[in-house]
Design a protein around this motif. Structure first.
Motif, PDB file in Angstrom:
ATOM      1  N   MET A 423       5.930 -10.192   1.591  1.00  0.00           N
ATOM      2  CA  MET A 423       5.045  -9.149   2.136  1.00  0.00           C
ATOM      3  C   MET A 423       4.011  -9.751   3.099  1.00  0.00           C
ATOM      4  N   VAL A 426       4.966  -9.882   6.862  1.00  0.00           N
ATOM      5  CA  VAL A 426       4.932  -8.714   7.753  1.00  0.00           C
ATOM      6  C   VAL A 426       3.588  -7.991   7.751  1.00  0.00           C
ATOM      7  N   TYR A 427       2.758  -8.286   6.771  1.00  0.00           N
ATOM      8  CA  TYR A 427       1.474  -7.581   6.728  1.00  0.00           C
ATOM      9  C   TYR A 427       0.313  -8.569   6.683  1.00  0.00           C
ATOM     10  N   ALA A 430      -5.607  -7.454   5.632  1.00  0.00           N
ATOM     11  CA  ALA A 430      -6.227  -6.119   5.736  1.00  0.00           C
ATOM     12  C   ALA A 430      -5.200  -5.023   5.440  1.00  0.00           C
ATOM     13  N   ASP A 431      -3.982  -5.207   5.932  1.00  0.00           N
ATOM     14  CA  ASP A 431      -2.931  -4.199   5.681  1.00  0.00           C
ATOM     15  C   ASP A 431      -2.661  -4.076   4.181  1.00  0.00           C
ATOM     16  N   ALA A 434      -5.375  -2.382   2.166  1.00  0.00           N
ATOM     17  CA  ALA A 434      -5.336  -0.909   2.190  1.00  0.00           C
ATOM     18  C   ALA A 434      -4.407  -0.416   1.079  1.00  0.00           C
ATOM     19  N   MET A 435      -3.262  -1.076   0.924  1.00  0.00           N
ATOM     20  CA  MET A 435      -2.355  -0.697  -0.173  1.00  0.00           C
ATOM     21  C   MET A 435      -3.039  -0.932  -1.523  1.00  0.00           C
ATOM     22  N   ARG A 437      -6.064  -0.673  -2.243  1.00  0.00           N
ATOM     23  CA  ARG A 437      -7.042   0.393  -2.528  1.00  0.00           C
ATOM     24  C   ARG A 437      -6.363   1.573  -3.213  1.00  0.00           C
ATOM     25  N   VAL A 438      -5.137   1.862  -2.793  1.00  0.00           N
ATOM     26  CA  VAL A 438      -4.411   2.957  -3.434  1.00  0.00           C
ATOM     27  C   VAL A 438      -4.105   2.581  -4.884  1.00  0.00           C
ATOM     28  N   PHE A 454       3.120  -6.471  -4.689  1.00  0.00           N
ATOM     29  CA  PHE A 454       2.015  -7.273  -4.159  1.00  0.00           C
ATOM     30  C   PHE A 454       2.310  -8.763  -4.337  1.00  0.00           C
ATOM     31  N   THR A 464      -6.703  -7.553  -3.085  1.00  0.00           N
ATOM     32  CA  THR A 464      -7.460  -6.455  -3.647  1.00  0.00           C
ATOM     33  C   THR A 464      -8.940  -6.695  -3.400  1.00  0.00           C
ATOM     34  N   PRO A 465      -9.514  -5.869  -2.573  1.00  0.00           N
ATOM     35  CA  PRO A 465     -10.923  -6.093  -2.302  1.00  0.00           C
ATOM     36  C   PRO A 465     -11.753  -5.832  -3.562  1.00  0.00           C
ATOM     37  N   PRO A 466     -12.874  -6.520  -3.733  1.00  0.00           N
ATOM     38  CA  PRO A 466     -13.676  -6.367  -4.952  1.00  0.00           C
ATOM     39  C   PRO A 466     -14.217  -4.946  -5.093  1.00  0.00           C
TER      40      PRO A 466
ATOM     41  N   ARG B 141      -2.582  -1.869   9.535  1.00  0.00           N
ATOM     42  CA  ARG B 141      -1.337  -1.368  10.102  1.00  0.00           C
ATOM     43  C   ARG B 141      -0.352  -1.093   8.987  1.00  0.00           C
ATOM     44  N   TYR B 153       3.726   0.408  -0.012  1.00  0.00           N
ATOM     45  CA  TYR B 153       3.409   1.840  -0.031  1.00  0.00           C
ATOM     46  C   TYR B 153       3.515   2.420   1.372  1.00  0.00           C
ATOM     47  N   MET B 155       1.795   3.919   3.638  1.00  0.00           N
ATOM     48  CA  MET B 155       0.404   4.226   3.979  1.00  0.00           C
ATOM     49  C   MET B 155       0.310   5.257   5.103  1.00  0.00           C
ATOM     50  N   LEU B 388      -9.758   8.302  -4.148  1.00  0.00           N
ATOM     51  CA  LEU B 388      -9.201   7.634  -2.968  1.00  0.00           C
ATOM     52  C   LEU B 388     -10.248   7.535  -1.863  1.00  0.00           C
ATOM     53  N   ARG B 391     -12.682   4.860  -2.638  1.00  0.00           N
ATOM     54  CA  ARG B 391     -12.155   3.507  -2.485  1.00  0.00           C
ATOM     55  C   ARG B 391     -11.991   3.134  -1.009  1.00  0.00           C
TER      56      ARG B 391
END
Ligand SMILES: Cc1cc2nc3c(=O)[nH]c(=O)nc-3n(C[C@H](O)[C@H](O)[C@H](O)COP(=O)(O)OP(=O)(O)OC[C@H]3O[C@@H](n4cnc5c(N)ncnc54)[C@H](O)[C@@H]3O)c2cc1C
Ligand SMILES: Cc1cc2nc3c(=O)[nH]c(=O)nc-3n(C[C@H](O)[C@H](O)[C@H](O)COP(=O)(O)OP(=O)(O)OC[C@H]3O[C@@H](n4cnc5c(N)ncnc54)[C@H](O)[C@@H]3O)c2cc1C
Lengths: 466, 407
Positions: A423, A426-427, A430-431, A434-435, A437-438, A454, A464-466, B141, B153, B155, B388, B391
């Motif tokens: 992963m 390709v990401y 930051a990309d 975002a995942m 966060r979900v 992950f 995973t951001p704090p 992205r 996911y 996104m 969501l 977050r």
């Protein structure tokens, strides 16, 4: 040990003895999916209802055990293996159609329902469920939803996400929630489809059904060069023709399939293209003449149509059984799954051949050409460590070349356990954040199918951001 | 919702990111707008905000015509994209009103479901990749330029329909489809007694139309004819041969349903269709409110009649568009004189929500608009949606308060 006994007791209290398996010989089956093994569960449960799923999740949470949902276990990326142990929830016994609303072409189904069974049961109403992974005879709707499965026909019908109208889901705390694509607010349905069991356990789904097309025609065309065949595919699509399927097989696959099934493919060609067009008589007829012209321009040896429904079914059975047929070539095969922009197909195929040659691995190509979705089958013998190592290297080289061509690391099988470290190729952080966060919202404690999607190791905390 | 000062319109993603990051750090709020065609929808922002426009964030990033893919910056107008694609014999089924103003970003952020979705699917299903500026100013992205992708996911699809509350879309990658060669539209009077039968006939047609409506009112804007009777309007597209057959089937089906006579024309068919879609958000200034109700095709005719009757009880003039294939009902109620009827709009709003809990306000400039139940009944998973938002945008920097449940 005592803790395990208590866990077992609680699970039996919730589901009854026939719904709980803890014997080692029962459990070992659930260490595998169609990819490989990846850990052993403490227990496997077979709930019959949403409430029972919820009860199991609550018990698991109390005991601090992770949960892995499992359909038929046909996943090819280790998605359903209990990588961190814990409890496997099998949806096997949740396989009913709960509601059928034929007039509005929709149905509510349980997750353990087998894909093909759904189409069979609504056929009398003139309907069918469009997503058709080659595993459709055994894979489940829940598994299809969790992986956003594709299939030969997603060229025109789209992948599973296009056919899911709403979900009933059990979250990490055991709470049940529902989503609908017609709700106002965020499209949680779309976010959950393809999340590989890491955001919740699907306990029922509203799915879209389509009207059966009035005309279906299937042709095979044979080419002396794979490259010419790939170019023909691009030319068909670029000409504004959207067949329902454009599938390709190389000579390795065709030979194996003919030996196994006598599907009716021409032998001795470098590439065989299977084309299906479905819809209205007028459109299908127009598609046939246009496709014939393009295929001829690209040097096809010939193009032949199935004359009867039985011939058509045989051609499809060959295609869908292709992977299994390679058993004649080697005891094991590994399926790579990458997707590239369609026009890059010839380059991607050359890269596959080069990688296989370098590592002395036999490769067969059977793939969704219309989507640029490649499935090189790497053949080997699992007992030979040298071959195993060579397969890994070949697989990685193919992955790398797809990324270089602007492609992706999975077109339809998912990331699971197998590709999670890829992963980061390709990401960006930051990309992935975002995942993350979900994930934080649905599964903050990472108890639903941990170790999947992950990347592992040190990067996890960055992800995973704090 | 509009701010008095001129909007800030950055020309690059970086510049936009910097503005957002600054606001986020300093406790500022941002309201984001594209073409503003949907400015009449949603709750008022909970705080004064800096107006940020995407209108200068335009241009094609990649146009792989042979692969049937295209990537554009989010401020490009739909018309801009459509004209470009038409030149290549392709299209994306954008069905938005006012495509000359509506932007790609705004259309995705609104996530509306077009009348042609029955045939072509949802706009979200054409989005294969995206770039979004998150509240902290970082760019995330997702997806790419391949038509199938299950790496992580999805996104991009989550951002569709999020009304700018999770982030600001700055780039969208789409797959396109070959444009159908021919289009034809049918217009016919639709007396009330024939409605249900006409709907059933349309739903049962073997060759599905691309769009089919029953329209009451809006006539001047649609076909220049202001007769009082309702209309049925059906858009067909495809090859010439298919249209011939579809036309025969449609004529006889509508005839059997008792629909009197039919006007058929090929030239300008798509423009007529666009005029109907434009009418969805047509606004009669302060005195009207337009609601949208999601329904099933089998129920939509009856539900439309019920809300029309309700509006009549309040002495309001009504105009209605019912999407026969997808079931959506759009009702514009007018005659809400702001001086004398100030309170009435609210009681009508209550009454309509009693009948149709999910009704959304899609266009309204009435001064009492802030008191309307703009999004209808909260969705079942609203708490998860709030989580969501928290977050993705913990400081509530982006469009705070505008969306469902005050998100
Ligand atoms: C021969 C063969 C051909 C194949 N062809 C295709 C193909 O053409 N296209 C394609 O896309 N795939 C294909 N696959 C892969 C596989 O069949 C699909 O991914 C399928 O969707 C998996 O379904 P399953 O029921 O077996 O799920 P499993 O393998 O049991 O699970 C897959 C993933 O889904 C999760 N999951 C399962 N059920 C639920 C649930 N109820 N709630 C939440 N998460 C859940 C699991 O945790 C796991 O992460 C093929 C596999 C084989 C062996
Ligand atoms: C009755 C009706 C029917 C409609 N039917 C369809 C349809 O069939 N198909 C369809 O596709 N659309 C449809 N639309 C909606 C259509 O999407 C919008 O009207 C329009 O396209 C929005 O574009 P805009 O640039 O004017 O957005 P604006 O009005 O400027 O903004 C709309 C919303 O999106 C946010 N926003 C704008 N740009 C961005 C961005 N770059 N990133 C994040 N958030 C942003 C704004 O903050 C605002 O909340 C319909 C709308 C209505 C009212």
């Amino acid at each position: 040990m005592k803790r395990l006994g208590m866990l077992r007791e609680r699970l039996i209290g919730a589901l009854g003895t026939d719904g709980v398996k803890t014997e080692p010989e029962d459990l070992s089956v659930y260490a595998f999916d169609a990819y490989t093994d990846g850990g052993r569960p403490l227990a496997v449960v077979l709930p019959r209802s949403t409430n029972e799923v919820s009860a199991v999740v609550k018990i698991a949470r109390e005991f601090g055990e992770p949960i892995v949902a499992r359909g038929a276990g046909t996943g090819l990326c280790g998605g359903a293996v209990p990588a961190a142990g814990g409890i496997v929830i099998s949806t096997m016994r949740m396989n009913r159609i709960l509601e059928l609303d034929a007039a509005n072409r929709r149905a509510r189904v349980e997750p353990g329902l087998i894909n093909l069974d759904l189409s069979r049961r609504v056929a009398a109403d003139g309907l069918f469920f469009a997503p058709d992974p080659s595993s459709q005879q055994i894979s489940t709707i829940g598994g299809n939803i969790a992986t956003n499965a594709g299939g030969p026909h997603c060229l025109s019908y789209g992948t599973t996400v296009n056919h899911v109208l709403g979900l009933e889901v059990v979250d990490e705390t055991g709470e049940v929630f529902t989503t609908s694509i017609d709700d106002s607010g965020y499209d949680l349905t779309a976010a959950l489809v393809g999340s590989e069991g890491t955001l919740g356990i699907v306990t029922s789904a509203w799915v879209r059904l389509l009207a059966q097309p009035e005309a279906v025609r299937v042709w095979v065309a044979a080419f002396d060069q794979m490259e010419a065949a790939s170019e023909a595919v691009s030319a068909i699509v670029a000409a504004g023709i959207v067949p329902t399927a454009l599938e390709m097989m190389d000579s390795v696959i065709v030979t194996a399939v003919e030996a196994a099934f006598h599907a009716g493919y021409p032998t001795g060609a470098a590439a065989v293209l299977l084309v299906e067009s479905a819809g209205f008589e007028e459109d299908v007829a127009a598609a046939e003449s246009a496709i014939r012209a393009i295929v001829n321009q690209h040097g096809a040896r010939y193009m032949r149509g199935a004359r009867t429904a039985a011939e058509r079914a045989a051609l499809w059975a060959g295609r869908k059984g292709a992977a299994g047929a390679t058993g004649r070539i080697a005891p094991n095969y590994y399926t790579q799954d990458v997707c590239v922009p369609r026009s890059k197909l010839p380059t991607a195929l050359r890269a596959v051949a080069a990688a296989a040659a370098e590592h002395a691995i036999t490769v067969g190509n059977v793939f969704h050409a219309g989507d640029g979705n490649l499935h090189p089958l790497l053949m080997y013998d699992r007992r030979d460590r040298r071959q195993v190592a060579a397969v890994v290297l070949t697989g990685n080289a193919i992955l790398e070349s797809a990324i270089e061509l602007g492609g992706t690391i999975s077109g339809e099988h998912g990331i699971g356990w197998e590709k999670r470290d890829a992963m980061t190729r390709v990401y960006t952080t930051a990309d992935l954040a975002a995942m993350g966060r979900v994930r934080d919202v649905f599964d903050p404690r990472r108890r639903l199918n941990p170790e999947k999607i992950f990347p592992s190791g040190a990067r996890c905390s960055e992800v995973t951001p704090p | 919702m509009r701010t008095a000062t001129a909007p800030v319109a950055p020309e690059t993603i970086d510049a936009l990111g910097t503005i957002v990051a600054q606001a986020d750090r300093g406790g500022g709020k941002i309201s984001i707008a594209g073409g503003n065609t949907l400015s009449g929808m949603g709750l008022p922002l909970e705080a004064p905000a800096l107006a940020l426009s995407t209108l200068r964030l335009t241009g094609v990033v990649a146009n792989e015509s042979a692969d049937l893919t295209i990537a554009v910056r989010a401020g490009m107008t739909l018309q801009g994209v459509n004209v470009l694609l038409a030149g290549q014999g392709q299209f994306i089924p954008f069905d938005a009103p006012a495509p000359q103003y509506a932007t790609v970003g705004g259309t995705l952020a609104a996530g509306w479901l077009g009348p042609r979705r029955h045939r072509y699917g949802r706009l979200r299903d054409y989005l294969i990749g995206s770039a979004i500026v998150l509240a902290d100013g970082s760019v995330a992205r997702a997806g790419g330029m391949v038509v199938k992708n299950v790496a992580g996911y999805d996104m991009s699809r989550l951002y569709v329909g999020s009304f700018g509350t999770l982030g600001i879309l700055v780039q969208a990658n789409f797959k396109t489809i070959p444009a159908p060669g021919h289009a034809r539209i049918f217009l016919a009077p639709l007396p009330e007694r024939t409605r249900e039968r006409a709907f059933a006939a349309l739903a049962a047609l073997p060759v599905a139309p691309s769009a089919a409506f029953w329209v009451d009112g809006f006539h001047n804007s649609i076909d220049g004819d202001d007769g009082n009777e309702g209309r049925v309007a059906v858009l067909l597209d495809g090859s010439e041969a298919l249209l011939e057959r579809a036309t025969r089937d449609l004529r006889s089906a509508l005839g059997r349903a008792g629909v009197p006579e039919t006007r058929v024309f090929d030239t300008g068919a798509r423009e007529s269709f666009q005029r109907i879609v434009d009418a969805y958000v047509a606004n009669l200034g302060e005195r009207s409110v337009t609601y949208r109700i999601a329904s099933f095709p089998t129920e939509s005719a009856e539900r439309a009649l019920n809300i029309q009757q309700l509006a009549r009880r309040y002495d309001l003039r009504t105009e209605t568009i019912v999407d026969a294939l997808n079931g959506d009902v759009v009702l514009r109620a007018s005659g809400l004189d702001s001086r004398t009827l100030g309170g009435k709009i609210e009681s009508f709003d209550d009454a309509i929500h009693e009948l149709e809990p999910g009704a959304q306000v899609i266009a309204c400039e009435h001064p009492h608009r802030v008191h309307l139940n703009a999004w209808g009944e909260a969705p079942a998973a609203v708490e998860r949606m709030r989580a969501l938002k928290a977050r993705f945008d913990p400081n509530r920097t982006l469009n705070p308060g505008r969306f469902v449940g005050g998100i």
